[in-house]
Write a protein that holds these residues in place. Sequence first.
Motif, short mmCIF file in Angstrom:
data_model
loop_
_atom_site.label_atom_id
_atom_site.label_comp_id
_atom_site.label_asym_id
_atom_site.label_seq_id
_atom_site.Cartn_x
_atom_site.Cartn_y
_atom_site.Cartn_z
N THR A 221 -26.90 -97.17 -18.67
CA THR A 221 -26.56 -97.72 -17.36
C THR A 221 -25.29 -98.55 -17.51
OG1 THR A 221 -27.99 -99.61 -17.80
CG2 THR A 221 -28.90 -97.87 -16.42
N ALA A 222 -24.56 -98.65 -16.42
CA ALA A 222 -23.31 -99.40 -16.46
C ALA A 222 -23.59 -100.89 -16.57
CB ALA A 222 -22.52 -99.11 -15.20
N VAL A 223 -22.74 -101.59 -17.29
CA VAL A 223 -22.86 -103.04 -17.38
C VAL A 223 -21.87 -103.69 -16.42
CG1 VAL A 223 -22.55 -105.01 -18.92
CG2 VAL A 223 -23.71 -102.97 -19.75
N GLU A 224 -20.69 -103.09 -16.32
CA GLU A 224 -19.68 -103.59 -15.38
C GLU A 224 -19.71 -102.76 -14.11
OE1 GLU A 224 -15.66 -104.84 -16.99
OE2 GLU A 224 -16.24 -103.26 -18.36
N GLY A 225 -19.28 -103.32 -13.02
CA GLY A 225 -19.12 -102.54 -11.79
C GLY A 225 -17.86 -101.70 -11.86
N ALA A 226 -17.75 -100.73 -10.95
CA ALA A 226 -16.55 -99.89 -10.90
C ALA A 226 -15.36 -100.73 -10.46
CB ALA A 226 -16.75 -98.74 -9.94
N ALA A 227 -14.17 -100.34 -10.92
CA ALA A 227 -12.94 -101.03 -10.52
C ALA A 227 -12.62 -100.65 -9.08
CB ALA A 227 -11.79 -100.62 -11.43
N ALA A 228 -12.62 -101.62 -8.20
CA ALA A 228 -12.33 -101.33 -6.78
C ALA A 228 -11.29 -102.32 -6.25
CB ALA A 228 -13.62 -101.41 -5.97
#
Length: 317
Positions: A221-228
């Motif tokens: 699972t991702a730890v960081e959010g997507a770059a937006a």
Amino acid sequence: MPEGLIKARLTAIRYAARETNLYEFSRLDGAAWPAAAPGAHVDLHLPGGLTRQYSLVRAGDAPRTYVVGVKRDRASRGGSIYMHDQLRVGMEIEIGGPRNNFPLNEGAALTILFAGGIGVTPIMCMIERLEQLGRAWRLYYSCRSRGEAAFLKALEAKGADKVVFNFDEENGGRFLDIAGIAAAAPADAHLYCCGPTPMLKAFEAATAALPRENAHAEYFTAVEGAAAEGGYVVELRRSKREIAVPQGKTILEMLRAAGVDVTTSCEEGVCGACETPVVSGLPDHRDMILTASERAAGKTMMICCSGSKSERLVLDL
Ligand code: FES
């Protein structure tokens, strides 16, 4: 059917541990599956547009079956619940892959493996290979309880000098001392970890001083959010197009909005399906796959979650 997907039938479900089953898939056309190395995962394309990544339990050059282990996840976004509650022997699905973001270094003098819960799945694959090669290995396997430990009997049979169990219920919830184990490891050992995010973070902290090629972690699972953050332009070198990415949007969202066909699977930076070569520009990496040196090289990026630090990012698309 999208390119690269293979039609499969679920040919067996086996109990592995509490709320954990092994699912065995055979190809509908009767052929062998593509070769898979230890650490590889496949994409299961489930009804309703769900795509989930699961590590293979066994590797092979031309395997007759693919077997994955799935634990019912109480925080499931639908994948593990579907697998446990609705997928039945005889049903058909499509499978993509395999891909491997967690490859085994087969030449290491000693391999130290850390597994947490169902994260033991790719580790079992590695152990089988290391034993075939006659390589030294040791496993530290952490689980809430014995009842939740998949492959318990097989691992107990390896002996206490090879496998050290850490059951939360039996030691008052004490965590495995990953830092202590890593600090005592020989300098040329290779260390691997697959498990829940807190365990992976502990592993990364414990191995921060090691050469990055000696420490290997597999995230699901991702730890960081997507770059937006947006505010840049993506140039598609091959198709000669320019696409602006505004604040609040990801590259993937804008490519799709522009009708650009891109391959994705997890869409959160953990599977590698969307890896795209970078021609120029400075990617803002948010995936869980690329190593620090790969990030610094900036030659490739995961466009589902990563963005751009430069005003213009040129991709080989
Ligand atoms: Fe999985 Fe981008 S789609 S890493």
